[in-house]
Design a protein around this motif. Structure first.
Motif, PDB file in Angstrom:
ATOM      1  N   GLN A 114      94.046  89.459  39.029  1.00 53.03           N
ATOM      2  CA  GLN A 114      92.774  88.772  38.816  1.00 53.03           C
ATOM      3  C   GLN A 114      92.963  87.601  37.856  1.00 53.03           C
ATOM      4  OE1 GLN A 114      89.183  90.445  36.597  1.00 53.03           O
ATOM      5  NE2 GLN A 114      88.428  90.553  38.718  1.00 53.03           N
ATOM      6  N   THR A 115      92.314  86.467  38.155  1.00 58.51           N
ATOM      7  CA  THR A 115      92.398  85.288  37.295  1.00 58.51           C
ATOM      8  C   THR A 115      91.149  85.175  36.428  1.00 58.51           C
ATOM      9  OG1 THR A 115      91.382  83.736  38.876  1.00 58.51           O
ATOM     10  CG2 THR A 115      93.754  84.156  39.105  1.00 58.51           C
ATOM     11  N   SER A 171      96.376  79.233  39.767  1.00 58.24           N
ATOM     12  CA  SER A 171      96.288  79.219  38.311  1.00 58.24           C
ATOM     13  C   SER A 171      95.677  80.513  37.777  1.00 58.24           C
ATOM     14  CB  SER A 171      95.422  78.035  37.854  1.00 58.24           C
ATOM     15  OG  SER A 171      95.154  78.126  36.472  1.00 58.24           O
ATOM     16  N   LYS A 172      96.286  81.064  36.746  1.00 58.83           N
ATOM     17  CA  LYS A 172      95.733  82.268  36.118  1.00 58.83           C
ATOM     18  C   LYS A 172      94.422  81.944  35.389  1.00 58.83           C
ATOM     19  CE  LYS A 172      98.500  81.651  31.907  1.00 58.83           C
ATOM     20  NZ  LYS A 172      99.566  82.225  31.051  1.00 58.83           N
ATOM     21  N   HIS A 173      94.154  80.643  35.193  1.00 63.97           N
ATOM     22  CA  HIS A 173      92.899  80.221  34.555  1.00 63.97           C
ATOM     23  C   HIS A 173      91.735  80.231  35.542  1.00 63.97           C
ATOM     24  CE1 HIS A 173      94.948  79.010  30.862  1.00 63.97           C
ATOM     25  NE2 HIS A 173      95.874  78.465  31.623  1.00 63.97           N
ATOM     26  N   GLY A 174      92.019  80.452  36.811  1.00 64.25           N
ATOM     27  CA  GLY A 174      90.958  80.527  37.806  1.00 64.25           C
ATOM     28  C   GLY A 174      91.408  80.003  39.151  1.00 64.25           C
ATOM     29  N   ALA A 175      91.658  80.905  40.092  1.00 64.89           N
ATOM     30  CA  ALA A 175      92.155  80.501  41.411  1.00 64.89           C
ATOM     31  C   ALA A 175      91.126  79.655  42.163  1.00 64.89           C
ATOM     32  CB  ALA A 175      92.514  81.748  42.230  1.00 64.89           C
ATOM     33  N   VAL A 176      89.893  80.132  42.206  1.00 57.90           N
ATOM     34  CA  VAL A 176      88.839  79.403  42.925  1.00 57.90           C
ATOM     35  C   VAL A 176      88.555  78.068  42.262  1.00 57.90           C
ATOM     36  CG1 VAL A 176      86.354  79.427  43.412  1.00 57.90           C
ATOM     37  CG2 VAL A 176      87.765  81.386  44.047  1.00 57.90           C
ATOM     38  N   GLN A 177      88.449  78.071  40.942  1.00 58.42           N
ATOM     39  CA  GLN A 177      88.171  76.821  40.213  1.00 58.42           C
ATOM     40  C   GLN A 177      89.237  75.769  40.487  1.00 58.42           C
ATOM     41  OE1 GLN A 177      85.811  77.934  36.111  1.00 58.42           O
ATOM     42  NE2 GLN A 177      87.989  78.315  36.136  1.00 58.42           N
ATOM     43  N   LEU A 180      96.947  88.934  53.235  1.00 55.28           N
ATOM     44  CA  LEU A 180      95.873  87.940  53.352  1.00 55.28           C
ATOM     45  C   LEU A 180      94.512  88.603  53.173  1.00 55.28           C
ATOM     46  CD1 LEU A 180      95.251  84.894  54.258  1.00 55.28           C
ATOM     47  CD2 LEU A 180      94.730  85.924  56.469  1.00 55.28           C
ATOM     48  N   ASN A 181      94.321  89.730  53.839  1.00 53.59           N
ATOM     49  CA  ASN A 181      93.031  90.420  53.768  1.00 53.59           C
ATOM     50  C   ASN A 181      92.761  91.041  52.405  1.00 53.59           C
ATOM     51  OD1 ASN A 181      92.571  89.762  56.444  1.00 53.59           O
ATOM     52  ND2 ASN A 181      93.242  91.739  57.245  1.00 53.59           N
ATOM     53  N   SER A 182      93.828  91.254  51.609  1.00 55.31           N
ATOM     54  CA  SER A 182      93.668  91.901  50.303  1.00 55.31           C
ATOM     55  C   SER A 182      93.151  90.954  49.226  1.00 55.31           C
ATOM     56  CB  SER A 182      95.009  92.487  49.844  1.00 55.31           C
ATOM     57  OG  SER A 182      95.883  91.459  49.358  1.00 55.31           O
ATOM     58  N   THR A 183      93.160  89.652  49.493  1.00 50.78           N
ATOM     59  CA  THR A 183      92.839  88.670  48.449  1.00 50.78           C
ATOM     60  C   THR A 183      91.402  88.739  47.945  1.00 50.78           C
ATOM     61  OG1 THR A 183      92.282  87.013  50.129  1.00 50.78           O
ATOM     62  CG2 THR A 183      94.566  87.027  49.293  1.00 50.78           C
ATOM     63  N   GLY A 184      90.492  89.205  48.791  1.00 50.70           N
ATOM     64  CA  GLY A 184      89.088  89.229  48.396  1.00 50.70           C
ATOM     65  C   GLY A 184      88.395  87.894  48.553  1.00 50.70           C
ATOM     66  N   TYR A 185      89.055  86.935  49.187  1.00 46.92           N
ATOM     67  CA  TYR A 185      88.471  85.598  49.322  1.00 46.92           C
ATOM     68  C   TYR A 185      87.311  85.555  50.304  1.00 46.92           C
ATOM     69  CZ  TYR A 185      92.596  83.998  46.741  1.00 46.92           C
ATOM     70  OH  TYR A 185      93.566  83.819  45.785  1.00 46.92           O
ATOM     71  N   ASP A 186      87.136  86.631  51.067  1.00 43.93           N
ATOM     72  CA  ASP A 186      85.992  86.685  51.978  1.00 43.93           C
ATOM     73  C   ASP A 186      84.667  86.584  51.235  1.00 43.93           C
ATOM     74  OD1 ASP A 186      86.886  89.269  50.990  1.00 43.93           O
ATOM     75  OD2 ASP A 186      85.343  90.163  52.258  1.00 43.93           O
TER      76      ASP A 186
END
Length: 224
Positions: free
Chosen positions: A6-7, A25-31, A96-102
């Motif tokens: 988790q970031t 980035s560990k500072h925030g993947a989505v950001q 891919l499915n484990s990322t939680g990006y859904d």
């Protein structure tokens, strides 16, 4: 082997134990993904090439996060996107499915990637009438293409962990796929990278970096 981590913004990334680094980035993947590749890359390309179908080349498809946000923005703007993401070590479908990006994109966007991911690893896949995805499973230095691209997302692992991906030869190889006026965007900025890009006829723009980085780089290839 990849381990889920988790970031700082609550989104996950994967830690690549072979390389010794996280995909984001560990500072925030989505950001980071939105700041570097969507805000500084895709939105800029949309302004520069209004109403035009865009061809995008990503160096390091990885977890697919940059592609997902590209697909979301393109759908909102009714943009036509031809997306190629080079990946030498593709994730398994399970990873891919484990990322939680859904949870960060509409269900239809996630489902289009998840259901077509293994297809796209072998050949260009039509995910939507205005969206094509191809993920060549190949080392970057061996990648060849007859077409050129409007926008390059350079999202390789860092120079500290994968220096060969930032060599002058590789940067020249990548820039050879960029159209005149095309855009190169990456999370990093170093003097060596700037010199390599300038030698390929690109004009450098320094921009504020994503959380955890002071600056990032965008470059535009000369028209002539």
């Amino acid at each position: 082997m990849n381990t889920l981590t988790q970031t700082a913004d609550g989104s996950n990334t994967l830690y690549n134990e072979t390389i010794g680094e996280h995909y984001h980035s560990k500072h925030g993947a989505v950001q980071e993904s939105k700041h570097v590749f969507i805000d500084a890359g895709l939105k800029y390309a949309e302004e520069k090439f209004p109403g035009k179908a865009l061809s995008i080349l990503e160096i390091g498809f990885g977890t697919g996060l940059n592609f997902l946000f590209t697909a979301v923005y393109a759908a909102e703007k009714n943009m036509d996107i031809d997306y190629t993401g080079i990946e030498a070590y593709p994730l398994s479908q399970e990873e891919l499915n484990s990322t939680g990006y859904d949870q960060y994109v509409p269900a239809s966007v996630w489902e289009s990637l998840s259901s077509q991911y293994e297809v796209a690893l072998k050949a260009p896949a039509r995910l939507h009438p205005l969206l094509q995805l191809f993920i060549p499973h190949i080392q970057l230095e061996n990648f060849k293409d007859t077409k050129s691209y409007d926008l390059i997302y350079f999202d390789a692992f860092s120079v500290q962990h994968q220096p060969e991906m930032w060599s002058d030869e590789i940067i020249a190889h990548v820039c050879s796929f960029l159209k005149p006026g095309g855009i190169f965007v990456t999370y990093a900025i170093t003097g060596k990278l700037k010199r390599a890009l300038k030698s390929q006829g690109l004009q450098i723009q320094k921009l504020p970096g994503a959380p955890g980085k002071r600056e990032m780089l965008r470059a535009v290839k000369n028209e002539d």
